[in-house]
Design an enzyme around this catalytic site. Structure first.
Site, PDB file in Angstrom:
ATOM      1  N   THR A 229       0.808  -1.219   0.000  1.00  0.00           N
ATOM      2  CA  THR A 229       0.000   0.000   0.000  1.00  0.00           C
ATOM      3  C   THR A 229       0.842   1.271   0.000  1.00  0.00           C
ATOM      4  OG1 THR A 229      -1.676  -1.176   1.258  1.00  0.00           O
ATOM      5  CG2 THR A 229      -1.802   1.211   1.303  1.00  0.00           C
TER       6      THR A 229
ATOM      7  N   ASP B 113       1.827  -7.179  -3.988  1.00  0.00           N
ATOM      8  CA  ASP B 113       1.097  -7.140  -2.728  1.00  0.00           C
ATOM      9  C   ASP B 113       1.791  -8.172  -1.840  1.00  0.00           C
ATOM     10  OD1 ASP B 113      -2.070  -6.515  -1.689  1.00  0.00           O
ATOM     11  OD2 ASP B 113      -1.014  -8.194  -0.753  1.00  0.00           O
ATOM     12  N   SER B 114       1.985  -7.856  -0.577  1.00  0.00           N
ATOM     13  CA  SER B 114       2.812  -8.756   0.237  1.00  0.00           C
ATOM     14  C   SER B 114       2.136 -10.102   0.499  1.00  0.00           C
ATOM     15  CB  SER B 114       3.222  -8.085   1.546  1.00  0.00           C
ATOM     16  OG  SER B 114       2.187  -8.132   2.480  1.00  0.00           O
ATOM     17  N   SER B 115       0.872 -10.247   0.131  1.00  0.00           N
ATOM     18  CA  SER B 115       0.240 -11.569   0.224  1.00  0.00           C
ATOM     19  C   SER B 115       0.863 -12.532  -0.781  1.00  0.00           C
ATOM     20  CB  SER B 115      -1.258 -11.464  -0.048  1.00  0.00           C
ATOM     21  OG  SER B 115      -1.801 -10.508   0.808  1.00  0.00           O
TER      22      SER B 115
ATOM     23  N   ASP C 134       0.997  -6.836   5.357  1.00  0.00           N
ATOM     24  CA  ASP C 134       0.348  -8.124   5.664  1.00  0.00           C
ATOM     25  C   ASP C 134       1.334  -9.222   6.049  1.00  0.00           C
ATOM     26  OD1 ASP C 134      -2.070  -6.943   5.232  1.00  0.00           O
ATOM     27  OD2 ASP C 134      -2.443  -7.853   3.275  1.00  0.00           O
TER      28      ASP C 134
ATOM     29  N   THR D 198       4.334  -8.929  15.282  1.00  0.00           N
ATOM     30  CA  THR D 198       3.153  -9.586  14.715  1.00  0.00           C
ATOM     31  C   THR D 198       2.218  -8.486  14.231  1.00  0.00           C
ATOM     32  OG1 THR D 198       3.300 -11.358  16.344  1.00  0.00           O
ATOM     33  CG2 THR D 198       1.172 -11.077  15.300  1.00  0.00           C
TER      34      THR D 198
ATOM     35  N   THR E 112       3.358 -21.090  21.444  1.00  0.00           N
ATOM     36  CA  THR E 112       2.031 -20.838  22.019  1.00  0.00           C
ATOM     37  C   THR E 112       1.141 -20.044  21.069  1.00  0.00           C
ATOM     38  OG1 THR E 112       0.791 -19.753  23.787  1.00  0.00           O
ATOM     39  CG2 THR E 112       2.952 -18.829  23.313  1.00  0.00           C
ATOM     40  N   GLN E 113      -0.137 -20.352  21.076  1.00  0.00           N
ATOM     41  CA  GLN E 113      -1.052 -19.542  20.252  1.00  0.00           C
ATOM     42  C   GLN E 113      -1.441 -18.244  20.968  1.00  0.00           C
ATOM     43  OE1 GLN E 113      -5.130 -21.607  20.171  1.00  0.00           O
ATOM     44  NE2 GLN E 113      -3.797 -23.263  19.525  1.00  0.00           N
ATOM     45  N   CYS E 114      -0.983 -18.049  22.194  1.00  0.00           N
ATOM     46  CA  CYS E 114      -1.224 -16.773  22.882  1.00  0.00           C
ATOM     47  C   CYS E 114      -0.362 -15.687  22.234  1.00  0.00           C
ATOM     48  CB  CYS E 114      -0.822 -16.854  24.345  1.00  0.00           C
ATOM     49  SG  CYS E 114      -1.833 -17.976  25.293  1.00  0.00           S
TER      50      CYS E 114
HETATM   51  N1  ASP Z   1      -2.274  -5.895   1.203  1.00  0.00           N
HETATM   52  C1  ASP Z   1      -1.231  -4.956   1.442  1.00  0.00           C
HETATM   53  C2  ASP Z   1       0.084  -5.715   1.455  1.00  0.00           C
HETATM   54  O1  ASP Z   1       0.426  -6.323   2.429  1.00  0.00           O
HETATM   55  C3  ASP Z   1      -1.437  -4.217   2.706  1.00  0.00           C
HETATM   56  C4  ASP Z   1      -0.321  -3.263   3.042  1.00  0.00           C
HETATM   57  O2  ASP Z   1       0.445  -2.848   2.199  1.00  0.00           O
HETATM   58  O3  ASP Z   1      -0.225  -2.872   4.190  1.00  0.00           O
HETATM   59  O4  ASP Z   1       0.765  -5.696   0.445  1.00  0.00           O
END
Ligand code: ASP
Length: 343
Positions: free
Chosen positions: A15, A59-61, A92, A167, A279-281
């Protein structure tokens, strides 16, 4: 020639690099070579900034280990030439990628600061400018001729964290990241204040930078939940070529004591699977043996992830699996702090 620090800004996507085309109202990628024209405030920083951008910002996904290597190679190739690096990625998966980069470099003696933003740089209410300007300022900071930060950091919304402690916790607020088990390395208020006692400091320039790019992707995360069935556990443990498993257990590292669960996991470990208990905490640590519900895990030789985050456990697992270690060595290194990732 000037004595100004020089910073390399690496733009991978996300973004932060978007501007609004007011004719069409759509967001489009911003040309980072024009950054000084677009953000003239950067000139006040007394440093010189060069930029390098992924040809096709992502996009970092869509982040994966090939991109990790690409980012790390840019840093390695330019390591001698620049005083510091600011890497822009989407938020992300920023905790995953920045953690991985922290393991890929040993003896890092220059700052590598990851940042991004929740709103595009071209948006009126953007958080991108502050994040970018302060990240560059942090990357420039020197004391007694040495960089103040000599590790991989993540800067977001007035706080610099150790990257491998972070995180992403919020998809809405500007304060998108947290570091539950380790305090911020620096805070930006009226002054930029470094918590110097927390920083990793090296003053031996003779230790050359070591770069490792062999990351193993044959791993899985298994999050426990009440009611989880043997079929689910068997399906995960049966994944072809699986080399490492991150078991997200309850609380201080607890798991069911049912016989089927314990025997499935025990057999997998005996067959050579590296299993780490995290841990998931959001905060706190695995303490094996604290409750009866973790005694069996301890006895079967599960690796104690202590207070590591899941994101960093993924990165550390990928890194250590690439090192061809024996079962004992792997456990030893995983349970030790290599880059300040566990307490
Ligand atoms: N979907 C975007 C990404 O991780 C969100 C961001 O840039 O913060 O690429």
């Amino acid at each position: 020639m000037t004595n100004e620090p020089n910073i390399l800004l690496v733009y991978t996507g996300g973004t932060i690099g978007m501007v609004k085309d007011y004719k069409t109202n759509a967001l489009r990628a911003f040309d980072f070579s024009q950054i000084l024209e677009k953000i003239p405030e950067l000139r006040q920083l007394n440093c010189s900034i060069d930029t390098v951008s992924f040809e096709e910002p992502i996009d970092s996904s869509n982040m994966n280990t090939k991109y990790y290597v690409k980012i790390a190679e840019i840093i390695e190739e330019n390591y001698k030439k620049y005083d510091g690096f600011v890497v822009l990625t989407g938020s992300d998966t920023m905790s995953y990628v920045s953690s991985a980069i922290s393991f890929m470099f040993e003896n890092l003696q220059k700052p590598v600061i990851f940042t991004g933003s929740q709103l595009p740089i071209g948006d009126l209410r953007t958080d991108a400018k502050e994040n970018l300007i302060t990240s560059i300022q942090i990357a420039c900071a020197h004391e007694n001729g040495r960089p103040v930060i000599q590790e991989v950091g993540l800067y977001f919304e007035y706080k610099l964290y150790r990257a491998n402690r972070t995180t992403k916790i919020n998809a809405e607020q500007f304060e998108a990241f947290t570091s539950m088990n380790f305090p911020p390395l620096a805070e930006s208020g009226v002054h930029l204040t470094f918590n110097k006692h927390l920083l990793i400091y090296k003053n031996d320039e003779k230790n050359a930078l070591i770069f490792r790019k062999n990351l193993v992707e044959d791993i899985a995360i298994l999050k426990l939940f009440p009611g989880i069935t043997p079929q689910v556990i068997k399906a995960v443990l049966g994944i072809e070529n699986l080399k490492g498993l991150i078991l997200e257990s309850y609380g201080a590292g607890n798991a069911p004591t049912e016989k089927w669960f314990i025997s499935l996991l025990e057999k997998a470990i005996q067959d050579g699977l590296k299993v780490v208990n995290v841990t998931q905490c959001a905060g706190g640590s695995v303490i094996l043996g604290l409750y009866e519900t973790s005694t069996d895990l301890k006895n079967m030789g599960i690796i104690n992830g202590k207070d590591i985050t899941t994101e960093t456990a993924v990165a550390k697992m990928m890194y250590l699996l690439g090192e061809n270690l024996s079962q004992e060595e792997f456990k030893h290194y995983f349970e030790s702090s290599l880059r300040g990732e566990i307490s």
